[in-house]
Design an enzyme around this catalytic site. Structure first.
Site, PDB file in Angstrom:
ATOM      1  N   GLY A  27      19.070 -18.266 -34.244  1.00 17.38           N
ATOM      2  CA  GLY A  27      18.429 -16.990 -33.912  1.00 17.38           C
ATOM      3  C   GLY A  27      18.468 -16.745 -32.418  1.00 17.38           C
ATOM      4  O   GLY A  27      17.573 -16.098 -31.868  1.00 17.38           O
ATOM      5  N   ASN A  29      20.357 -14.850 -30.640  1.00 18.59           N
ATOM      6  CA  ASN A  29      20.904 -13.587 -30.157  1.00 18.59           C
ATOM      7  C   ASN A  29      19.846 -12.535 -29.846  1.00 18.59           C
ATOM      8  O   ASN A  29      20.170 -11.445 -29.378  1.00 18.59           O
ATOM      9  CB  ASN A  29      21.899 -13.011 -31.173  1.00 18.59           C
ATOM     10  CG  ASN A  29      21.305 -12.824 -32.545  1.00 18.59           C
ATOM     11  OD1 ASN A  29      21.245 -13.765 -33.315  1.00 18.59           O
ATOM     12  ND2 ASN A  29      20.848 -11.610 -32.853  1.00 18.59           N
ATOM     13  N   SER A  30      18.560 -12.846 -30.096  1.00 17.63           N
ATOM     14  CA  SER A  30      17.524 -11.848 -29.806  1.00 17.63           C
ATOM     15  C   SER A  30      16.173 -12.518 -29.640  1.00 17.63           C
ATOM     16  O   SER A  30      16.006 -13.696 -29.954  1.00 17.63           O
ATOM     17  CB  SER A  30      17.441 -10.803 -30.939  1.00 17.63           C
ATOM     18  OG  SER A  30      17.009 -11.417 -32.147  1.00 17.63           O
ATOM     19  N   GLY A  31      15.196 -11.751 -29.148  1.00 18.73           N
ATOM     20  CA  GLY A  31      13.805 -12.194 -29.100  1.00 18.73           C
ATOM     21  C   GLY A  31      13.577 -13.499 -28.383  1.00 18.73           C
ATOM     22  O   GLY A  31      14.130 -13.759 -27.311  1.00 18.73           O
ATOM     23  N   GLY A  33      14.484 -16.517 -29.151  1.00 15.66           N
ATOM     24  CA  GLY A  33      15.667 -17.350 -29.045  1.00 15.66           C
ATOM     25  C   GLY A  33      16.532 -16.979 -27.864  1.00 15.66           C
ATOM     26  O   GLY A  33      17.017 -17.859 -27.127  1.00 15.66           O
ATOM     27  N   TYR A 177       5.777 -16.190 -45.892  1.00 14.63           N
ATOM     28  CA  TYR A 177       6.009 -16.537 -44.485  1.00 14.63           C
ATOM     29  C   TYR A 177       5.101 -17.679 -44.050  1.00 14.63           C
ATOM     30  O   TYR A 177       5.554 -18.660 -43.430  1.00 14.63           O
ATOM     31  CB  TYR A 177       5.763 -15.305 -43.616  1.00 14.63           C
ATOM     32  CG  TYR A 177       5.935 -15.553 -42.133  1.00 14.63           C
ATOM     33  CD1 TYR A 177       7.187 -15.811 -41.591  1.00 14.63           C
ATOM     34  CD2 TYR A 177       4.833 -15.514 -41.274  1.00 14.63           C
ATOM     35  CE1 TYR A 177       7.342 -16.029 -40.227  1.00 14.63           C
ATOM     36  CE2 TYR A 177       4.982 -15.731 -39.921  1.00 14.63           C
ATOM     37  CZ  TYR A 177       6.236 -15.982 -39.401  1.00 14.63           C
ATOM     38  OH  TYR A 177       6.385 -16.205 -38.050  1.00 14.63           O
TER      39      TYR A 177
END
Length: 304
Positions: A27, A29-31, A33, A177
């Site tokens: 992950g 590629n965004s946020g 990460g 979740y």
């Protein structure tokens, strides 16, 4: 890894030179990460950004300046994709830090992965379980490696004992979740027990509260307004939410099996400190049950 000051006074500026170290971030590629990658690259580490979409990975690399970066296209919802990716890396790579960061959240209806697992649990736990097992040879080549798994405060949301892992008896987006995030903690504690005496440490963190792509998914106008207000009043930024992952990845002060989160009010933001474990998450019996069931479902074995 370079030593840091005590966690209560820590910030990413305390990270030392990471030249020669390699970190793989799912992950990435965004946020959180991507922010984790940005800081590690800025301190000299080589970073491998892992994610499902090669185009998004390439765009993410384009936003990072300096340093050495690679990408790994892998779908954590597909055991075949995970096996193909880890087979390539396990043969030749040395990985100092594996950051199990990717995740899905609050899927409104029950959906399944390519292998028939409930999507949230299958991605957030089983996908990372298989990925970590496949990358053990690469982690073993490091002088002192570590596995950092990103859980959430939702791990403490009263899920209790892990059962009905596929949510076949009862499904709710946030319930699934919370179950997957509790599994992240239980998995890490069990992994630490099994890795005792090896060169690999296992640590689990939670990022506090931050507005990232997970929170932005499937929001209407009122939802977006509520999130914007929460960001002002309570939630931290993705930059601050990356601090626990960054500290766990670089500090000499980590304890294998430890659970760390932000020090701020209600552990929503701030420098990382030890966090309270979800009730019963340290029970070796629960750790063994989850481990055996994860092996049964995935067909994956850890060569420890």
């Amino acid at each position: 890894m370079p030593a840091t000051r005590p966690t209560a006074h820590w910030s990413p500026t305390d990270i030392g030179d990471l030249t020669g170290r390699t970190a793989l971030i799912t992950g990435g590629n965004s946020g959180i990460g991507l922010e984790t990658a940005r800081v590690l690259v800025g301190h000299g580490a080589r970073v491998i950004l892992a994610g499902r979409d090669q185009a998004k990975l390439d765009r993410a690399v384009g936003t990072l300046s300096g340093g050495r970066m690679d990408t790994l296209a892998v779908d954590l919802g597909s055991l075949a994709s995970i096996a193909a990716a880890t087979d390539r890396l396990a043969a030749t790579e040395t990985i100092d830090v594996l950051i199990n960061n990717a995740g899905v959240m609050n899927v409104p209806e029950r959906r399944t992965t390519a292998d028939g697992f409930e999507l949230t649990f299958g991605t957030n736990h089983l996908g990372h379980f298989a990925l970590t097992a496949g990358l053990l040879p690469a982690l073993r080549r490091a002088e002192a490696a570590r596995v950092v798994t990103v859980s959430a405060m939702a791990a403490r949301w009263g899920v209790g004992r892990l059962d009905d892992l596929m949510s076949e008896q009862r499904y709710g987006g946030m319930r699934a979740y919370a179950k997957s995030k509790r599994a992240n903690v239980v998995f890490t504690r069990e992994l630490a027990r099994r890795l005792s005496g090896t060169n690999i440490a296992a640590v689990v963190v939670h990022p506090g509260s931050a507005v990232t792509n997970l929170q932005r998914q499937r929001q209407g106008v009122l939802d977006r307004a509520a999130v914007a207000l929460a960001r002002v009043l309570l939630m931290g930024s993705p930059e601050g939410a990356a601090w626990p992952s960054l500290w766990a990845s670089t500090s000499a002060d980590i304890v294998s099996g430890g659970f760390y989160g932000p020090a701020g009010r209600d552990q929503t933001a701030g420098a990382p400190i030890p966090a309270k474990l979800p009730r019963g998450a340290d029970d070796p019996a629960e750790g063994l049950r989850l481990w055996q069931e994860s092996e049964r479902l995935t067909g994956v074995r850890f060569a420890i």
